[in-house]
Design a protein around this motif. Structure first.
Motif, PDB file in Angstrom:
ATOM      1  N   PHE A  79      42.580   0.727  15.482  1.00 42.43           N
ATOM      2  CA  PHE A  79      41.868   1.631  16.394  1.00 42.43           C
ATOM      3  C   PHE A  79      40.392   1.517  16.072  1.00 42.43           C
ATOM      4  CE2 PHE A  79      39.871   5.486  17.758  1.00 42.43           C
ATOM      5  CZ  PHE A  79      40.601   5.963  18.842  1.00 42.43           C
ATOM      6  N   GLU A  80      39.603   1.233  17.089  1.00 47.25           N
ATOM      7  CA  GLU A  80      38.152   1.174  16.876  1.00 47.25           C
ATOM      8  C   GLU A  80      37.452   1.653  18.129  1.00 47.25           C
ATOM      9  OE1 GLU A  80      35.960  -2.045  14.665  1.00 47.25           O
ATOM     10  OE2 GLU A  80      35.220  -2.474  16.672  1.00 47.25           O
ATOM     11  N   CYS A  81      36.499   2.557  17.950  1.00 50.57           N
ATOM     12  CA  CYS A  81      35.712   3.066  19.069  1.00 50.57           C
ATOM     13  C   CYS A  81      34.284   2.546  18.939  1.00 50.57           C
ATOM     14  CB  CYS A  81      35.713   4.591  19.104  1.00 50.57           C
ATOM     15  SG  CYS A  81      35.014   5.267  20.629  1.00 50.57           S
ATOM     16  N   VAL A  82      33.690   2.210  20.069  1.00 51.63           N
ATOM     17  CA  VAL A  82      32.337   1.646  20.064  1.00 51.63           C
ATOM     18  C   VAL A  82      31.279   2.686  20.401  1.00 51.63           C
ATOM     19  CG1 VAL A  82      33.134  -0.669  20.620  1.00 51.63           C
ATOM     20  CG2 VAL A  82      32.580   0.915  22.473  1.00 51.63           C
ATOM     21  N   CYS A  83      31.669   3.969  20.415  1.00 53.04           N
ATOM     22  CA  CYS A  83      30.693   4.998  20.747  1.00 53.04           C
ATOM     23  C   CYS A  83      29.638   5.125  19.644  1.00 53.04           C
ATOM     24  CB  CYS A  83      31.383   6.340  20.972  1.00 53.04           C
ATOM     25  SG  CYS A  83      31.971   7.153  19.472  1.00 53.04           S
ATOM     26  N   SER A  84      28.480   5.652  20.018  1.00 52.89           N
ATOM     27  CA  SER A  84      27.402   5.890  19.065  1.00 52.89           C
ATOM     28  C   SER A  84      26.408   6.851  19.699  1.00 52.89           C
ATOM     29  CB  SER A  84      26.689   4.583  18.700  1.00 52.89           C
ATOM     30  OG  SER A  84      26.025   4.053  19.833  1.00 52.89           O
ATOM     31  N   LYS A  85      25.544   7.424  18.889  1.00 54.07           N
ATOM     32  CA  LYS A  85      24.520   8.324  19.431  1.00 54.07           C
ATOM     33  C   LYS A  85      23.568   7.548  20.338  1.00 54.07           C
ATOM     34  CE  LYS A  85      21.433  12.122  18.230  1.00 54.07           C
ATOM     35  NZ  LYS A  85      20.954  13.033  17.164  1.00 54.07           N
ATOM     36  N   LYS A 106      37.006  -8.099  27.602  1.00 57.19           N
ATOM     37  CA  LYS A 106      37.460  -6.753  27.274  1.00 57.19           C
ATOM     38  C   LYS A 106      38.290  -6.228  28.440  1.00 57.19           C
ATOM     39  CE  LYS A 106      33.434  -5.816  24.369  1.00 57.19           C
ATOM     40  NZ  LYS A 106      32.235  -4.969  24.150  1.00 57.19           N
ATOM     41  N   ILE A 107      39.297  -5.450  28.098  1.00 58.21           N
ATOM     42  CA  ILE A 107      40.245  -4.955  29.096  1.00 58.21           C
ATOM     43  C   ILE A 107      40.256  -3.429  29.082  1.00 58.21           C
ATOM     44  CG2 ILE A 107      42.711  -4.709  29.607  1.00 58.21           C
ATOM     45  CD1 ILE A 107      41.823  -7.343  30.498  1.00 58.21           C
ATOM     46  N   THR A 108      40.275  -2.834  30.255  1.00 58.87           N
ATOM     47  CA  THR A 108      40.549  -1.402  30.375  1.00 58.87           C
ATOM     48  C   THR A 108      41.789  -1.231  31.240  1.00 58.87           C
ATOM     49  OG1 THR A 108      38.220  -0.772  30.185  1.00 58.87           O
ATOM     50  CG2 THR A 108      39.704   0.832  31.175  1.00 58.87           C
ATOM     51  N   LEU A 109      42.785  -0.581  30.679  1.00 59.56           N
ATOM     52  CA  LEU A 109      44.022  -0.262  31.397  1.00 59.56           C
ATOM     53  C   LEU A 109      43.990   1.222  31.735  1.00 59.56           C
ATOM     54  CD1 LEU A 109      46.979  -0.849  32.341  1.00 59.56           C
ATOM     55  CD2 LEU A 109      47.681  -0.285  29.994  1.00 59.56           C
ATOM     56  N   ALA A 161      39.477  -8.946  22.669  1.00 57.06           N
ATOM     57  CA  ALA A 161      40.200 -10.160  22.286  1.00 57.06           C
ATOM     58  C   ALA A 161      40.306 -10.317  20.773  1.00 57.06           C
ATOM     59  CB  ALA A 161      39.507 -11.378  22.894  1.00 57.06           C
ATOM     60  N   HIS A 162      39.982  -9.244  20.037  1.00 57.54           N
ATOM     61  CA  HIS A 162      39.978  -9.344  18.577  1.00 57.54           C
ATOM     62  C   HIS A 162      40.849  -8.277  17.909  1.00 57.54           C
ATOM     63  CE1 HIS A 162      36.707 -12.198  19.125  1.00 57.54           C
ATOM     64  NE2 HIS A 162      36.107 -11.304  19.889  1.00 57.54           N
ATOM     65  N   GLY A 163      41.771  -7.696  18.658  1.00 60.22           N
ATOM     66  CA  GLY A 163      42.701  -6.741  18.079  1.00 60.22           C
ATOM     67  C   GLY A 163      42.186  -5.330  17.970  1.00 60.22           C
ATOM     68  N   LYS A 164      41.056  -5.029  18.606  1.00 60.21           N
ATOM     69  CA  LYS A 164      40.509  -3.669  18.592  1.00 60.21           C
ATOM     70  C   LYS A 164      40.978  -2.937  19.845  1.00 60.21           C
ATOM     71  CE  LYS A 164      37.974  -5.221  15.161  1.00 60.21           C
ATOM     72  NZ  LYS A 164      38.404  -5.009  13.762  1.00 60.21           N
ATOM     73  N   VAL A 197      46.435 -11.790  14.434  1.00 57.60           N
ATOM     74  CA  VAL A 197      45.216 -10.985  14.491  1.00 57.60           C
ATOM     75  C   VAL A 197      45.480  -9.576  13.978  1.00 57.60           C
ATOM     76  CG1 VAL A 197      43.426 -10.074  16.014  1.00 57.60           C
ATOM     77  CG2 VAL A 197      44.459 -12.289  16.512  1.00 57.60           C
ATOM     78  N   PRO A 198      44.692  -9.068  13.044  1.00 55.81           N
ATOM     79  CA  PRO A 198      44.832  -7.666  12.632  1.00 55.81           C
ATOM     80  C   PRO A 198      44.538  -6.736  13.797  1.00 55.81           C
ATOM     81  CG  PRO A 198      43.439  -8.887  11.096  1.00 55.81           C
ATOM     82  CD  PRO A 198      43.625  -9.752  12.291  1.00 55.81           C
ATOM     83  N   VAL A 199      45.243  -5.623  13.858  1.00 54.70           N
ATOM     84  CA  VAL A 199      45.090  -4.653  14.940  1.00 54.70           C
ATOM     85  C   VAL A 199      44.623  -3.330  14.347  1.00 54.70           C
ATOM     86  CG1 VAL A 199      46.333  -3.279  16.669  1.00 54.70           C
ATOM     87  CG2 VAL A 199      46.779  -5.740  16.449  1.00 54.70           C
TER      88      VAL A 199
END
Length: 294
Positions: free
Chosen positions: A235-241, A62-65, A82-85, A231-233
């Motif tokens: 927007f996806e966020c991994v946040c959750s309660k 995973k990358i953070t720019l 690495a999966h287009g998210k 690869v499909p691209v």
């Protein structure tokens, strides 16, 4: 056209290349953060750049720019895998200038600034993350990522990322390319690519005209582009309660009791997607119990 990215080799395997359409993905970010045109362009370029950086690694990294300039936009953060998210946000989303730059385009450089840092953090699943940082040299984002790759990773590259913004601030076209020279690249191949890049229209214009990532790479590199992966691209966020709950537990019992006594609860908001999570007194009391069990 749906958003997607391709990974390819070309020029008799002397070049590695990536190209992506990110119009819908950047449009999702613009809608969530209500960014104005200059900020939308800066955020979209950063997200597209992060996407290509994320896809260029091995495995499930995973990358953070992070772009931190001295302009009014402030920090720009984009995460990708690495999966287009990909996801992203800016510190100040409502920066815009009606005056265009010397090229007749949105003045992203003025918004981002020209003094600061570009930081790339790689999470490859190890205990320690890998950080690379270089000075901000341009504020146009693409040039800054190119400089990062050449300086921090010693990979000669050409990066182009562009966003075409409508008058109503929605996204008309967005995407990018990343060309990387492999160690066996000949001087002839390098010169051909340089000439093609110098003569080509902006990447956002090509995408607006309907050019696909495959066609864009063919325009730059010739007919022997071999696509390795598509690869499909999105927007996806991994946040959750649950993630926010863990963060609150890490604050400790005293901080949580202060939330209960002073505010009668808590609300957490995700910077990346804007989702909000409410924590009632009962929720917080349960989290206090978790702190005792640690």
């Amino acid at each position: 056209m749906k958003d997607y990215l391709i990974k390819a080799v070309a020029c008799d395997s002397q070049v590695r290349a990536f190209a992506a359409i990110t119009t819908n993905t950047v449009g999702e970010a613009q809608s969530r953060h209500n960014t104005l045109p200059v900020t939308s362009a800066a955020l979209g370029r950063s997200m597209t750049g992060a996407l290509m950086l994320g896809m260029s690694g091995k495995g499930d990294q995973k990358i953070t720019l992070k772009i931190e300039g001295d302009g009014p936009i402030g920090a720009i953060i984009a995460d990708s895998d690495a999966h287009g998210k990909v996801r992203g946000y800016v510190q100040n989303p409502h920066v815009h200038f009606t005056e265009l730059n010397e090229s007749g385009k949105l003045d992203v450089r003025r918004g981002v600034g020209t003094t600061g840092t570009v930081t790339v953090t790689k999470d490859i699943g190890m205990r320690e993350k890998i950080n690379g940082q270089v000075p901000l040299i341009s504020g146009e984002i693409s040039e800054d990522i190119t400089y990062y790759l050449a300086t921090s990773e010693q990979i000669p590259s050409a990066v182009g990322a562009g966003v075409l913004v409508n008058p109503d601030a929605t996204i008309q076209a967005s995407g990018g390319f990343m060309i990387q020279l492999l160690p066996n690249a000949s001087d002839e191949v390098i010169s051909q690519i340089e000439n093609k890049l110098a003569a080509m229209p902006t990447i956002s214009k090509l995408i607006d005209e309907g050019r696909t990532p495959e066609e864009i790479l063919t325009d730059i590199l010739g007919d022997d582009v071999k696509v390795l992966e598509k690869v499909p691209v999105e927007f996806e966020c991994v946040c959750s309660k649950e993630r926010f709950s863990s963060a609150i537990v890490a604050l400790g019992e005293k901080e949580i009791r202060d939330m209960i006594e002073e505010d009668g609860g808590a609300e957490a908001s995700c910077h990346f997607c804007g989702n909000k999570y409410d924590f009632s007194v009962t929720d917080l009391e349960g989290l206090i119990e978790e702190t005792k069990n640690k």
